[in-house]
Design a protein around this motif. Structure first.
Motif, mmCIF file in Angstrom:
data_model
loop_
_atom_site.group_PDB
_atom_site.id
_atom_site.type_symbol
_atom_site.label_atom_id
_atom_site.label_comp_id
_atom_site.label_asym_id
_atom_site.label_seq_id
_atom_site.Cartn_x
_atom_site.Cartn_y
_atom_site.Cartn_z
ATOM 1 N N PHE A 184 0.663 -1.418 0.330
ATOM 2 C CA PHE A 184 0.186 0.207 0.052
ATOM 3 C C PHE A 184 0.982 1.334 -0.237
ATOM 4 O O PHE A 184 1.953 1.497 0.716
ATOM 5 C CB PHE A 184 -1.052 0.132 1.202
ATOM 6 N N ALA A 185 0.601 2.144 -1.290
ATOM 7 C CA ALA A 185 1.716 3.550 -1.213
ATOM 8 C C ALA A 185 0.809 4.305 -2.256
ATOM 9 O O ALA A 185 0.126 4.552 -2.596
ATOM 10 C CB ALA A 185 2.868 3.171 -1.572
ATOM 11 N N ALA A 186 1.541 5.477 -1.288
ATOM 12 C CA ALA A 186 0.802 6.861 -2.346
ATOM 13 C C ALA A 186 2.297 7.719 -2.002
ATOM 14 O O ALA A 186 2.650 7.976 -0.774
ATOM 15 C CB ALA A 186 0.014 7.033 -1.852
ATOM 16 N N THR A 187 2.773 8.611 -3.035
ATOM 17 C CA THR A 187 3.156 9.787 -2.609
ATOM 18 C C THR A 187 3.118 10.698 -4.001
ATOM 19 O O THR A 187 2.164 10.927 -4.322
ATOM 20 C CB THR A 187 5.289 9.118 -3.279
ATOM 21 N N SER A 188 4.057 11.826 -3.570
ATOM 22 C CA SER A 188 3.786 13.262 -4.773
ATOM 23 C C SER A 188 4.517 12.953 -5.986
ATOM 24 O O SER A 188 4.486 14.132 -6.967
ATOM 25 C CB SER A 188 3.977 14.000 -4.072
ATOM 26 N N SER A 189 5.239 11.934 -5.769
ATOM 27 C CA SER A 189 6.078 11.715 -6.735
ATOM 28 C C SER A 189 6.107 10.794 -8.094
ATOM 29 O O SER A 189 6.771 10.434 -8.817
ATOM 30 C CB SER A 189 7.767 12.328 -6.230
ATOM 31 N N HIS A 190 4.842 9.863 -7.755
ATOM 32 C CA HIS A 190 5.340 8.246 -8.718
ATOM 33 C C HIS A 190 3.668 7.951 -8.920
ATOM 34 O O HIS A 190 2.903 8.882 -7.621
ATOM 35 C CB HIS A 190 5.532 7.704 -7.223
ATOM 36 N N SER B 241 9.712 10.805 0.815
ATOM 37 C CA SER B 241 9.276 11.766 0.157
ATOM 38 C C SER B 241 11.246 12.923 -0.282
ATOM 39 O O SER B 241 11.701 12.780 1.267
ATOM 40 C CB SER B 241 8.925 13.051 0.552
ATOM 41 N N ASN B 242 11.617 13.558 -0.805
ATOM 42 C CA ASN B 242 13.310 14.194 -0.888
ATOM 43 C C ASN B 242 12.635 15.547 -1.030
ATOM 44 O O ASN B 242 13.655 16.240 -1.371
ATOM 45 C CB ASN B 242 14.007 13.895 -1.616
ATOM 46 N N GLN B 243 11.963 16.378 -0.601
ATOM 47 C CA GLN B 243 11.465 17.641 -1.228
ATOM 48 C C GLN B 243 11.188 18.492 -0.496
ATOM 49 O O GLN B 243 12.027 19.698 -1.314
ATOM 50 C CB GLN B 243 9.550 17.944 -1.102
ATOM 51 N N ARG B 244 12.051 18.315 0.514
ATOM 52 C CA ARG B 244 12.972 19.705 1.124
ATOM 53 C C ARG B 244 14.771 19.907 0.141
ATOM 54 O O ARG B 244 14.690 20.500 -0.355
ATOM 55 C CB ARG B 244 13.655 19.601 2.272
ATOM 56 N N THR B 245 15.329 18.145 0.046
ATOM 57 C CA THR B 245 16.283 19.108 -0.660
ATOM 58 C C THR B 245 16.529 18.683 -2.105
ATOM 59 O O THR B 245 17.434 19.071 -2.734
ATOM 60 C CB THR B 245 17.586 17.673 -0.176
ATOM 61 N N ALA B 246 14.908 18.500 -2.816
ATOM 62 C CA ALA B 246 15.600 18.221 -4.091
ATOM 63 C C ALA B 246 14.943 19.943 -4.617
ATOM 64 O O ALA B 246 14.318 19.518 -5.523
ATOM 65 C CB ALA B 246 14.358 16.966 -3.960
ATOM 66 N N GLY C 271 12.688 22.483 -2.154
ATOM 67 C CA GLY C 271 12.224 22.962 -1.016
ATOM 68 C C GLY C 271 11.139 23.574 -0.734
ATOM 69 O O GLY C 271 10.625 24.298 -0.143
ATOM 70 N N ARG C 272 10.298 22.742 -1.593
ATOM 71 C CA ARG C 272 8.696 23.458 -1.651
ATOM 72 C C ARG C 272 7.948 22.640 -1.928
ATOM 73 O O ARG C 272 8.759 20.946 -2.122
ATOM 74 C CB ARG C 272 9.017 24.315 -3.274
ATOM 75 N N LEU C 273 7.157 22.815 -1.133
ATOM 76 C CA LEU C 273 5.513 21.490 -2.243
ATOM 77 C C LEU C 273 5.582 20.931 -2.949
ATOM 78 O O LEU C 273 5.621 21.506 -3.702
ATOM 79 C CB LEU C 273 4.697 21.854 -0.876
ATOM 80 N N VAL C 274 5.863 19.656 -3.441
ATOM 81 C CA VAL C 274 6.191 19.100 -4.672
ATOM 82 C C VAL C 274 4.527 18.769 -4.654
ATOM 83 O O VAL C 274 3.646 18.029 -3.653
ATOM 84 C CB VAL C 274 6.876 17.784 -4.770
ATOM 85 N N SER C 275 3.333 18.974 -5.598
ATOM 86 C CA SER C 275 2.882 18.168 -5.811
ATOM 87 C C SER C 275 1.995 18.196 -7.473
ATOM 88 O O SER C 275 2.458 18.760 -8.363
ATOM 89 C CB SER C 275 1.592 19.746 -5.347
ATOM 90 N N HIS D 78 7.583 17.515 7.430
ATOM 91 C CA HIS D 78 6.251 17.242 7.065
ATOM 92 C C HIS D 78 6.692 17.680 5.763
ATOM 93 O O HIS D 78 7.453 18.004 4.669
ATOM 94 C CB HIS D 78 5.450 18.396 7.016
ATOM 95 N N PRO D 79 6.949 15.722 4.909
ATOM 96 C CA PRO D 79 7.500 15.816 3.900
ATOM 97 C C PRO D 79 6.497 15.425 2.456
ATOM 98 O O PRO D 79 6.371 14.904 1.705
ATOM 99 C CB PRO D 79 8.006 14.548 3.710
ATOM 100 N N GLY D 80 5.201 16.806 2.580
ATOM 101 C CA GLY D 80 4.513 16.951 1.288
ATOM 102 C C GLY D 80 3.594 16.210 1.633
ATOM 103 O O GLY D 80 1.812 17.025 1.804
ATOM 104 N N MET D 81 3.053 14.675 2.124
ATOM 105 C CA MET D 81 1.719 13.599 2.803
ATOM 106 C C MET D 81 2.849 13.233 4.276
ATOM 107 O O MET D 81 3.808 12.421 4.470
ATOM 108 C CB MET D 81 2.013 12.843 1.828
ATOM 109 N N TYR D 82 1.899 14.327 5.082
ATOM 110 C CA TYR D 82 2.293 13.846 6.223
ATOM 111 C C TYR D 82 1.306 12.853 7.258
ATOM 112 O O TYR D 82 2.120 12.155 8.460
ATOM 113 C CB TYR D 82 1.655 15.334 7.583
ATOM 114 N N GLY D 83 0.722 11.749 6.791
ATOM 115 C CA GLY D 83 -0.490 10.870 7.297
ATOM 116 C C GLY D 83 0.186 9.695 7.922
ATOM 117 O O GLY D 83 -0.206 9.196 8.954
ATOM 118 N N LEU D 84 1.682 8.956 7.631
ATOM 119 C CA LEU D 84 1.882 7.759 7.857
ATOM 120 C C LEU D 84 3.210 8.388 9.214
ATOM 121 O O LEU D 84 3.230 7.267 9.704
ATOM 122 C CB LEU D 84 2.970 7.357 6.999
ATOM 123 N N PHE D 85 3.542 9.934 8.935
ATOM 124 C CA PHE D 85 4.194 9.780 10.545
ATOM 125 C C PHE D 85 3.211 10.347 11.676
ATOM 126 O O PHE D 85 3.851 10.057 13.330
ATOM 127 C CB PHE D 85 5.331 11.486 10.310
#
Lengths: 126, 384
Positions: free
Chosen positions: B54-60, B113-118, B120-124, B330-337
């Motif tokens: 079960f997976a969801a990401t902002s980049s795939h 997610s690597n949204q900060r180092t990739a 620094g903005r929320l990837v959507s 908060h790496p874009g999608m926070y729910g699993l944390f």
């Protein structure tokens, strides 16, 4: 039914075509009387007998924010039209506005095309 | 309706995070892989034991396919439901259904997610809404600012009360070595932070970090045979009325008012039973809205409820004890944390911020622009 409705185009394209003609049109379901915005093929009630009507263009500010960038700021408002539906818009002449304030629509032409915007209705005006 | 047939049927037996904060040089999938490998090891299993993904990401676009290939899995069941940051609370429900039906025996729920180092903005991946585009909203903040404006106008909620939410989060983060934003923070600093979308300032916004998390679920009977302390699934519920903020029926009431009661009914618990409340705090207004909608205070009272450190360390209700999206991760999608913190607390592994006798936790996920709402209840052996 207008000629535009007989064209083979979806509600978004028809809405935008009306806007290009300077007309602010919204949908209404014949069977239920409900108004619909943004335009679509099925009303929230499930009704599909939607036709286009001229929006009154009057409403109130439901919610508002000012987006602040380094070089400029602009407000984004949710306007509750008197028909009962809500739309995203802006008050280009104002920095911001009070929630509950009365507003009146007009169509503004920008570089990206026409859009519906709102002005505050001043005290004592119609 | 009181369906408790799924209560206690599955358990989280492995949980891990990776790359929380900044992880320069790592891709989103590499971080996800680290978390997945650590979660499987934490469960006392081998990667090849995983047969549900079960997976969801902002980049795939096809997250389960990418995860399956990267981890070398051949799952019998997979689900890539993506309803934004709340996806993972829904995945707990879906994984439990699949386990209970015998469609898989060991389910991996994962995110990276690597949204900060990739950048620094929320990837959507989110598509713009054509009826919003002409007005240039800057989502997600514009939508949350609109809801805040309405809550203030309707209930008298103040910026000071929003600041109390940020201060409470920082107070907890200061007890969590993994939290990204730590250190002293004053109310004046929060109130004088740069305005981004009235009335929300930078201090009202969640962090932009890297981070990955993963958990492993098995059927409850098998959980007893594994090395880690099981954290049982007790109930979950989802609710969704809209996508665009324009279509949200009432900007001051979220669909959590439906998902919360559903989850609590399935779990057979009420608000006063809960030891820990984890709510998706993408912005300070979220905490206030969700505490109201989940029934911890009456509608409109959320601002007053969070005053005087009531949800801060030492307060009456433990909320977001990891420091939340506002100060922990908060790496874009926070729910699993949210789930990771609930598991740490129920297992008694939360260190300096550990709550005494934490046996029941609520995790509330939020996705989109206050759109999809999913609530999950987790508990220890003691409540089964």
């Amino acid at each position: 039914m207008t000629d535009m409705e007989r064209q083979e185009a979806g509600p978004q394209a028809i809405y935008e075509a009306y806007l290009a003609q300077g007309r602010f049109m919204i949908q209404r379901a014949e069977s239920t009387g409900e108004y619909v915005f943004w335009p679509r093929v099925v009303a929230p009630s499930g009704a599909t007998d939607l036709h286009w009507v001229e929006a009154k263009g009057t409403g109130t500010i439901y919610a508002i924010t000012v987006n602040r960038a380094r070089d400029r700021s602009w407000n984004v408002a949710l306007v509750q039209l008197d028909e009962g539906v809500r739309m995203m818009s802006t008050l280009p002449e104002e920095e911001t506005g009070e929630i509950g304030a009365r507003v009146k629509a007009r169509i503004e032409t920008t570089e990206e095309g026409p859009r519906v915007v709102f002005d505050l209705v001043k005290e004592g005006a119609a | 309706m009181s369906d408790r047939s799924l209560r206690g049927k599955s358990a989280i037996v492995g949980m891990a995070t990776a790359g929380v904060g900044e992880a320069p040089g790592f891709s989103a999938m590499e971080l996800l892989g680290q978390a997945a490998a650590a979660a499987v090891a934490n469960a006392g299993l081998k990667m090849q034991d995983i047969d549900g993904v079960f997976a969801a990401t902002s980049s795939h676009a096809f997250p389960t396919m990418s995860v399956v290939e990267y981890l070398g899995l051949r799952p019998r069941f997979f689900d890539g439901t993506n309803v934004g940051g709340s996806s993972f609370e829904m995945h707990l429900l879906q994984a439990t259904l699949a386990l209970e039906a015998g469609l898989c025996d060991a389910a991996l729920v994962c995110y990276g997610s690597n949204q900060r180092t990739a950048g620094g903005r929320l990837v959507s991946m989110s598509e713009p809404q054509w009826h919003e585009t002409p007005y240039k909203p800057r989502h997600p903040i514009t939508a949350y600012a609109l809801a805040t404006s309405r809550h203030m106008a309707q209930y008298g909620t103040t910026r000071e009360q929003l600041a109390d939410v940020a201060l409470a989060a920082r107070g907890w983060a200061n007890l969590n070595p993994e939290a990204f934003a730590r250190g002293p923070l004053t109310k004046d600093e929060v109130l004088s932070a740069r305005m981004i979308s009235d009335p929300l300032t930078k201090a009202d916004c969640c962090l932009v970090t890297d981070g990955a998390a993963a958990c492993v679920l098995v059927r409850a009977d098998r959980a007893k045979d594994l090395p880690g302390k099981p954290v049982y699934f007790l109930g979950a519920g989802g609710a969704n009325y809209h996508r665009s903020i324009v279509a949200m029926p009432d900007l001051t009431t979220t669909a959590a008012a439906d998902s919360g009661p559903r989850a609590m009914q399935m779990a057979g618990v009420s608000q006063s039973d809960l030891d820990l409340v984890m709510v998706y705090d993408a912005f300070t207004i979220n905490t206030i809205l969700f505490l109201e909608d989940l029934g911890f205070c009456p509608k409109g009272e959320g601002g007053r409820f969070v005053e005087d450190g009531r949800i801060a360390p030492g307060g009456e209700l433990a909320v977001n004890t990891n420091g939340g999206g506002l100060s922990c991760v908060h790496p874009g999608m926070y729910g699993l944390f949210l789930i990771a913190e609930a598991v740490a607390q129920i297992r008694g592994e939360a260190g300096e911020r550990q709550i005494e006798d934490c046996n029941l936790a609520l995790c509330h996920g939020n996705g989109g622009t206050l759109s999809s709402q999913c609530t999950a209840i987790l508990g220890s052996e003691a409540v089964i």
